[in-house]
Every structure is written in C-alpha cells, then in structure tokens.
Scaffold this active site. Sequence first.
Site, PDB file in Angstrom:
ATOM      1  N   GLU A  34      23.193  29.328 -66.365  1.00 51.95           N
ATOM      2  CA  GLU A  34      22.174  29.994 -67.184  1.00 51.95           C
ATOM      3  C   GLU A  34      22.568  31.443 -67.469  1.00 51.95           C
ATOM      4  O   GLU A  34      22.370  31.940 -68.584  1.00 51.95           O
ATOM      5  CB  GLU A  34      20.810  29.947 -66.486  1.00 51.95           C
ATOM      6  CG  GLU A  34      19.709  30.575 -67.353  1.00 51.95           C
ATOM      7  CD  GLU A  34      18.342  30.565 -66.695  1.00 51.95           C
ATOM      8  OE1 GLU A  34      18.249  30.263 -65.491  1.00 51.95           O
ATOM      9  OE2 GLU A  34      17.356  30.873 -67.396  1.00 51.95           O
TER      10      GLU A  34
ATOM     11  N   HIS B 179      15.183  30.169 -65.873  1.00 51.82           N
ATOM     12  CA  HIS B 179      14.914  28.856 -65.285  1.00 51.82           C
ATOM     13  C   HIS B 179      15.292  28.893 -63.803  1.00 51.82           C
ATOM     14  O   HIS B 179      14.543  28.424 -62.961  1.00 51.82           O
ATOM     15  CB  HIS B 179      15.686  27.774 -66.039  1.00 51.82           C
ATOM     16  CG  HIS B 179      15.321  26.401 -65.605  1.00 51.82           C
ATOM     17  ND1 HIS B 179      14.047  25.909 -65.739  1.00 51.82           N
ATOM     18  CD2 HIS B 179      16.042  25.407 -65.005  1.00 51.82           C
ATOM     19  CE1 HIS B 179      13.995  24.667 -65.258  1.00 51.82           C
ATOM     20  NE2 HIS B 179      15.188  24.354 -64.803  1.00 51.82           N
TER      21      HIS B 179
ATOM     22  N   PHE C  24      16.617  17.920 -66.603  1.00 50.95           N
ATOM     23  CA  PHE C  24      17.532  16.778 -66.478  1.00 50.95           C
ATOM     24  C   PHE C  24      17.472  16.001 -67.791  1.00 50.95           C
ATOM     25  O   PHE C  24      16.395  15.767 -68.348  1.00 50.95           O
ATOM     26  CB  PHE C  24      17.078  15.830 -65.358  1.00 50.95           C
ATOM     27  CG  PHE C  24      17.369  16.328 -63.965  1.00 50.95           C
ATOM     28  CD1 PHE C  24      18.139  17.459 -63.734  1.00 50.95           C
ATOM     29  CD2 PHE C  24      16.879  15.632 -62.873  1.00 50.95           C
ATOM     30  CE1 PHE C  24      18.400  17.890 -62.436  1.00 50.95           C
ATOM     31  CE2 PHE C  24      17.138  16.052 -61.569  1.00 50.95           C
ATOM     32  CZ  PHE C  24      17.895  17.185 -61.358  1.00 50.95           C
TER      33      PHE C  24
ATOM     34  N   CYS D  18      12.184  19.055 -66.565  1.00 51.18           N
ATOM     35  CA  CYS D  18      11.719  20.388 -66.174  1.00 51.18           C
ATOM     36  C   CYS D  18      11.589  21.339 -67.356  1.00 51.18           C
ATOM     37  O   CYS D  18      11.240  22.508 -67.181  1.00 51.18           O
ATOM     38  CB  CYS D  18      12.641  20.945 -65.108  1.00 51.18           C
ATOM     39  SG  CYS D  18      12.794  19.767 -63.762  1.00 51.18           S
TER      40      CYS D  18
ATOM     41  N   LYS E 285      10.757  31.246 -59.578  1.00 52.53           N
ATOM     42  CA  LYS E 285      10.805  30.056 -58.715  1.00 52.53           C
ATOM     43  C   LYS E 285      11.154  30.447 -57.279  1.00 52.53           C
ATOM     44  O   LYS E 285      10.960  29.655 -56.361  1.00 52.53           O
ATOM     45  CB  LYS E 285      11.815  29.044 -59.248  1.00 52.53           C
ATOM     46  CG  LYS E 285      11.338  28.306 -60.503  1.00 52.53           C
ATOM     47  CD  LYS E 285      12.288  27.185 -60.895  1.00 52.53           C
ATOM     48  CE  LYS E 285      11.867  26.519 -62.201  1.00 52.53           C
ATOM     49  NZ  LYS E 285      12.250  27.322 -63.383  1.00 52.53           N
TER      50      LYS E 285
ATOM     51  N   HIS F 130       9.821  25.024 -57.576  1.00 53.53           N
ATOM     52  CA  HIS F 130      10.068  24.464 -58.901  1.00 53.53           C
ATOM     53  C   HIS F 130       8.961  23.472 -59.252  1.00 53.53           C
ATOM     54  O   HIS F 130       8.878  22.400 -58.662  1.00 53.53           O
ATOM     55  CB  HIS F 130      11.437  23.783 -58.904  1.00 53.53           C
ATOM     56  CG  HIS F 130      11.908  23.386 -60.267  1.00 53.53           C
ATOM     57  ND1 HIS F 130      11.104  23.445 -61.386  1.00 53.53           N
ATOM     58  CD2 HIS F 130      13.110  22.922 -60.691  1.00 53.53           C
ATOM     59  CE1 HIS F 130      11.787  23.027 -62.439  1.00 53.53           C
ATOM     60  NE2 HIS F 130      13.004  22.703 -62.042  1.00 53.53           N
TER      61      HIS F 130
END
Lengths: 82, 416
Positions: free
Chosen positions: B317, B306, B404, B166, B338, B343
């Site tokens: 975050e 994010h 990831f 991502c 998002k 996402h």
Amino acid sequence: MALSEQEILAGLAEIVNEETGLAADAVQPDKNFTDDLDIDSLSMMTIVVNAEEKFGVRIPDEDVKNLQTVGDAVSYIQSAQG
Amino acid sequence: MATENRTKVVVTGLGATTPLGGDVPTTWQAALEGRSGARTLEHEWVARYEIPVTFAAEVAVRPEDQLAKVETRRLDPSGQYALAAAREAWKDAGSPEVDPLRLGAVVASGIGGVWTLLNSYDVLKEKGPRRVFPLTVPMLMPNGPAAAISLELGARAGTHTPVSACASGAEAMAYGMDMIRNGRADIVVCGGTEAAIHPLPIAGFAAMQALSTRNDDPAAASRPYDAGRDGFVLGEGAGIVVIESEEHAKARGARIYAELVSAGLTSDAHHIAAPDPEGSGASRAMLFALESGGLSPADVVHLNAHATSTPVGDLAELNAIRGALGKDADHVAISATKSMTGHLLGAAGALEGIFCVLALHHRLAPPTINLDDPDPAVDLDVVRKDPRPLPAGDIVALNNSFGFGGHNVAVAFRSV
C-alpha cells in the site's frame, strides 16, 4: 401430567412475548394471532415449533392454519397432550 | 473530466458500533487516545475447537444493550450492528424529513450472516429441519442488514449490498454517492457491517496465516508498519453514514461534516488473496479518485490507510501511495486506525471513512499505535502515538480499502 388451560395460556404468552416482544398479558384467548396480535406466518411457525417443544406435543403444518385465535391454540395443545 | 456541474454530495450523519465504543463519539475519543479494542476471547469455543488465535476485537457494547430483544432475535449480529449504527447516524443527521422514494440504503458486508448460517446448520444436524428458525435465510443473506435498515427508515429509492471482501464498506459509500449523482436519491444511508468473530472464519484466516498470533498480548498485536507485525487482528462492528446532496442538506439546514467528493474503484487481477506488491491497482484507485474529483495530489493532507498489519500488504500500500501521489505523498499524514480497532472486514472501509470525515471536521488525524520499531522500508509520514493537527483551509483526506479478490477502493473527502 397434563397442564391446565391457564398454564398453557401462560406458557404460550411467554413464547409469543419472546418471539414478538408483545406483552404477555396481551395474549388472551379471544385474540386473533393475525388481526389482533399482528403475528405473520413466519413468526407463527416459530411460535408453533417452540410450543411443540415446550408442551411436548406435535402440531402438524396442516393444523396450524386452523389455529386462528390464542384460544384455538390453547385448546389444541390441551387435547394434543391427551 | 466534468466535475463542475456534478451534484455535490455531503456527509451529514455518522453512526458506528465498534471495538472502541458503542457509538461514534466514544469510538473517536478512544481512537484519539490510542486505545486498543483487542482482547482475549472469553468463549468456550476457543478451547473446544483449539482455535490457534485466542483474541480479537469484539464490539465494546453488546447489541443486546442497544436493541430490543425481538430485534436481536430476528437479525444476525451483522444486522444488529448495522441497525444500531444506522439509528445513531440517522439521529445524528437530525432524523431528516425525506420522501421515501428519494431515500436509499447501501449497506455492505464482506462475509454476511455467518453466525446464523453456521448456528442454523448445527440446529439442523442436532434437532432436524423442523427446528430450523423460519427467518434463517433472511438473517444469513448478506443483504439482510441493508434490508433491515431500508425497513427501519422506509427507504424505497433502492437497497443495495456491494460485496468485495474488505473493500465492501468503502464500495458502499461510493455506490451511495453514485445514487445521489445519478439522480436516484436525495439521501442515502450507507456503510458496512461485519460480525465474523466466529470459530470458522478465525480458523480460515488463521489457516492462511493472515492473523496475528500474538496471543499473549492482544492489545499489541495489530501493529501496522512495525517491523514486528505478523498479521491482522479480526474485528467486528458497523459504520454507517448519512450522505445527501448538498442542496438537500442546505435546504433543511443540516450540519455538514465534510464533502464526499469522489471514489476510485479498480481491481488487481493478480492473486485471489495476496496484494499486488507494486500496488498498481491500489495506485490507480487513488489516482482515479483524485482525477474524478478534480483534485490534485497536493490537496491531500491525510490518508486513512488500509494497513491491516500484514507483512506484505502494508508495504504494498505504501508503494501504491507513493505511486499515486509521488512527491506529494511526503506531506500526507497517514493513520492506520486498524492498529486500534482491528480489522472490521466489510465494515472497515465505512468506519475508516467516518474517521476521515472526523479528521477533517476536527482537523485532527488519529494516531497509529504499536508502531514502536518502524519497518525500515516505511518512508512515508505515519502519525504515531499522538493525534496530529491538520492544516486550516480546504483540505482533502483519502480512505483506502482493499479486499481479497483484488478489490481496490479509494474514497476522497474534502473539508467544508
């Protein structure tokens, strides 16, 4: 029941149109797949496989290279229909 | 760090196809209005496979309505979205005259052509190898979208596809910036694309309990920072930007949206999927972006987080932002878009980069929706409900993207 040349040509033109976006009436017996219709070998394989399915025939890979023009393909399919 | 003599890189074109709209203006307008792109999935496979999550954020405009039929036949959906977005971006940049040898394409994907891969496997099993479409491999390869754009525009300076889950879309922008700074290109078309709303990725993400299961209310499911958040909402689409050296842009009289100043890229080496709860890798990415761009935390007025709406990730975050910006984090307007788009995985960083550019250009930070009951641990300034005006003068926005595998990318943009 075997299809006529005209019916095969129309069916083939439909397949070519689907694969390449070329107008169906551009697909005429005297047209060369590579030189006139700008169909590359990958697209040709797709057209062959779709034609096999549509017309219930088998076109072995070694015969594909002999199908230079649309007319060659129409004749091949017609005789393969038996 | 020597930032003075570096080639300035600017953003001159924007393109996107997203769950909020088929282009950038529609997407931006919907984001300012706080609309959600998440809907119940109306596909027979949802019931066939008993998919536990029955909604997602699909593209608002189908690619069949944007591309020629022969293009949709020869490209995986991820390539179709990328091509539609690239055409918009290129046109938006004024269809620049550029030497093909000085034009690059960097288009990322997190997952690649998963629809093509799995549909072709079905064809193989059901009909045999002869029926497998001859373009299967170029369609499924993750660099397919980048290659399609390179072919479309004649880009010959290099075509690249960073893959970092991502963070991929943001990494593509960083890579494109480096190509210009390294002297390899004058213009780079860069961004990300993803088309993974397929039963297998949904089942996989659901199995790791990463997805929201709010099946009864899809529009409320993506709720970053809200106490009731329960996972992310899978989205799809593409975001593509045209970047170029300032010199090149000015010489052709291009409209400049913003400057792409710098990027910071780090990795966690903490866990394959879970974020480092301290957010130290993310923090280092933001700090590196600032330092390498000659920026200070005080310059940052806006941050597109994010923030995927997962219980752990959102707070990690925020810790990272606090860690990187210290007290200056208090005057940063944070947007978690998002909440509206879902996402977009490998396209997320690119789309959110576009949101940052537009936020600077219009001096308006988009809202975060569904933040009805903020998590008590949230101690930063998240833009809620309505867009927030940003100050005049030289201002900086950061875009965070994490993936990831422990990938952290922060990209810094400056107003012009």
